[in-house]
Design a protein around this motif. Sequence first.
Motif, PDB file in Angstrom:
ATOM      1  N   SER A  21       5.376  11.268   4.052  1.00 15.80           N
ATOM      2  CA  SER A  21       3.978  11.001   4.370  1.00 15.80           C
ATOM      3  C   SER A  21       3.281  10.353   3.178  1.00 15.80           C
ATOM      4  N   MET A  22       2.175   9.737   3.438  1.00 20.50           N
ATOM      5  CA  MET A  22       1.403   9.114   2.373  1.00 20.50           C
ATOM      6  C   MET A  22       1.036  10.142   1.321  1.00 20.50           C
ATOM      7  N   ARG A  40       6.445   4.837   4.385  1.00 19.60           N
ATOM      8  CA  ARG A  40       7.363   4.504   5.467  1.00 19.60           C
ATOM      9  C   ARG A  40       8.767   4.269   4.957  1.00 19.60           C
ATOM     10  N   ASN A  56       1.026   3.325   2.101  1.00 19.37           N
ATOM     11  CA  ASN A  56       1.575   3.496   3.440  1.00 19.37           C
ATOM     12  C   ASN A  56       2.962   2.849   3.555  1.00 19.37           C
ATOM     13  N   ASP A  57       3.066   1.670   2.970  1.00 19.14           N
ATOM     14  CA  ASP A  57       4.355   0.979   2.976  1.00 19.14           C
ATOM     15  C   ASP A  57       5.412   1.817   2.287  1.00 19.14           C
ATOM     16  N   THR A  98       0.829  -1.202   0.000  1.00 15.08           N
ATOM     17  CA  THR A  98       0.000   0.000   0.000  1.00 15.08           C
ATOM     18  C   THR A  98       0.861   1.248   0.000  1.00 15.08           C
TER      19      THR A  98
END
Lengths: 356, 356
Positions: free
Chosen positions: B29-30, B24, B20-21, B18
């Motif tokens: 940030s996303m 990170r 998000n991965d 995702t």
Amino acid sequence: MRYAGTISKRNNNNMKVTINDVARLAGVSMKTVSRVMNNEPSVRKKTSDKVMAAVKELNYKPNLAARSLAGTKSFAIGLVYSNPNAYYVIDMQNGILSRCKEEGYELLIHPCSSTDENVLDEIQTMIERSRLSGLVLTPPLSEREDVIELLDSLNINYVRILSGREPTEQEGKSNAIFVNDHDAAYQITEHLISLGHKHIAFITGEEEHKSTLERLAGYKAALSEHNISLDESLIFPGKYSFESGVEGAKAIMAKNSKVTAIFACNDEIAAGALFASRLMDIKIPEQLSITGFEDSPFSKQTWPKLTTAHQSNQDIATQAAKLLFANSRPTKIKEEKMAVCFTPELVVRDSTGHIA
Amino acid sequence: MRYAGTISKRNNNNMKVTINDVARLAGVSMKTVSRVMNNEPSVRKKTSDKVMAAVKELNYKPNLAARSLAGTKSFAIGLVYSNPNAYYVIDMQNGILSRCKEEGYELLIHPCSSTDENVLDEIQTMIERSRLSGLVLTPPLSEREDVIELLDSLNINYVRILSGREPTEQEGKSNAIFVNDHDAAYQITEHLISLGHKHIAFITGEEEHKSTLERLAGYKAALSEHNISLDESLIFPGKYSFESGVEGAKAIMAKNSKVTAIFACNDEIAAGALFASRLMDIKIPEQLSITGFEDSPFSKQTWPKLTTAHQSNQDIATQAAKLLFANSRPTKIKEEKMAVCFTPELVVRDSTGHIA
DNA sequence: TTGTCAATTGACAGCGTTGTCATTTTTACT
DNA sequence: AGTAAAAATGACAACGCTGTCAATTGACAA
């Protein structure tokens, strides 16, 4: 031009109607509406009716994106093909689409060239970005091991359309539709033999296509069955194209005067052979018989009309889609018997005749 | 068959990656990842690079459903058609698809019969459930007022492919691609006239198709320009089909011995006329000239090869898609000049000849 | 160095559904 | 009527991303 049908009470208030609106109107929770929309059990008839009424009144249409994001299903399947034959592709699409319509699925089409190195990546990307819930594969892609490996590793549901008679030794048992090219080719050849032909040339398609091999095998089997010795020099390696038919017929007639019939591996080749015959002033079928394969629309439009093997690609596609959906259903197996093997049928028209 | 290309380091860890991965891993940030994925401005090169690296490493592919649900775009456009011509449809699909690929969009195809009363509902449903961001319409659907009204009321972006020379009086100015059937037909007719033909019959397509009217008008214009009086009895009302060509040619030759040329409204009709000529033992082009329209693949495969007007449906479709995307872009107009009018070109082959 | 303003980045809510699980209602028995 | 089990329903978070808007950073002039 004017719209002929009943003017339907179109809900064009331009506002998106959400499941929430329906829920409020029906006086139930969103979840219950969802249940009704998905035909889940455990909904009282009365409740269901209320919901359906609200759905109708608001002209509610579930949002596919939200559905696939929240749920596990994606409401889209894919069709990947590298086949240049327009009639074939259209039939496939329509066949699958007819089934998709019933299931409320969309179809994403993905033409690609089989020679392109990126096919694998393209397929993977397509599946992942759209979270496809299934895939239909047509030859020759359906025959590629690497493609199958990829799909298996991606853990996606798929159905292959294959040339063959039976689930082969490979595992792929429950997810393939078979087209029995062998037996159809056998019939065609037998038809030719029954007309007295003994020197039957064969123009092949691409040898990467299993169908080519199967048809050739059927041809050989028929010859052998009727005690006609196989003459390898009568086999002309071609492609599934008109041009190939032209060339093939020329080459065959040039070097072998004994040939009285040509088995073309598909209708396009046959049409090309027909064309070449005109060029060489060879009368069909008086001097030479020619057969096609597939029964494309234009096989009735050539002169003379082609003797060929009829296969309904649309039916095949519909079955493939059916199988795909059946497999993805949570263990509700064998809901109806499905044809998984099709044998094209001989259609005798005007391009074949008794040997002179 | 084995995969020929480089074995790519496929990320088959079977876990969904995702945004998000990626965020990170890249240490951002996303939202920033999102910016990069969407080519939004205001992202430092350095940041962008970091993100791209992470994307590559994880083999991240944005989820279309989530994208369309969260954002305003849907990443899918639709193609609606009721045209039975397989070659035409395939060309359209491929042309649009080529552009979709560049834009990262998917194409939803929607064949439907124009006689079906439910077309409007079907179109609306399709648009709403998939939240389509655009639609390409081909004739004859593109010519239907009710369809256009619906699309306008739905407030959806669309491009029509139309037969005509110019944006007509109607509002539809910036969202149509025109195919100049009129001038092409004029050229064909002129070609026939230049070969000495004076009695040129005309087999029409469905009169609901504007293309039929335009082609007929071009034919009439050419006749008039060359002072050949129009003989209405030479106009045979047909359909865009092979059978229609057969019938038409038969009817024409039966009742009018003066005819030396037939203008068929498309290649299929022409092929049918050719077929009928064989039946009637009329030599083409010695005794009769026949012209087609569209330059379908099979127009090179008939005997003799068809003189026709070439139109690249694939180019037309690509332009249509281009226009669609350009229009949907937030006011970044006229990024590149776009052809909005195509005139098919005369292709002289073997089905036309000097009058005997 | 500091202040100002623009460029860059991030936190967080929300898109419209469905999955999970808790809650309520109904049914079938005693 | 009372109870347990089954059936029906609902509350709420989560799906993976983008829009909004606030916070931070950097650039540049004074």
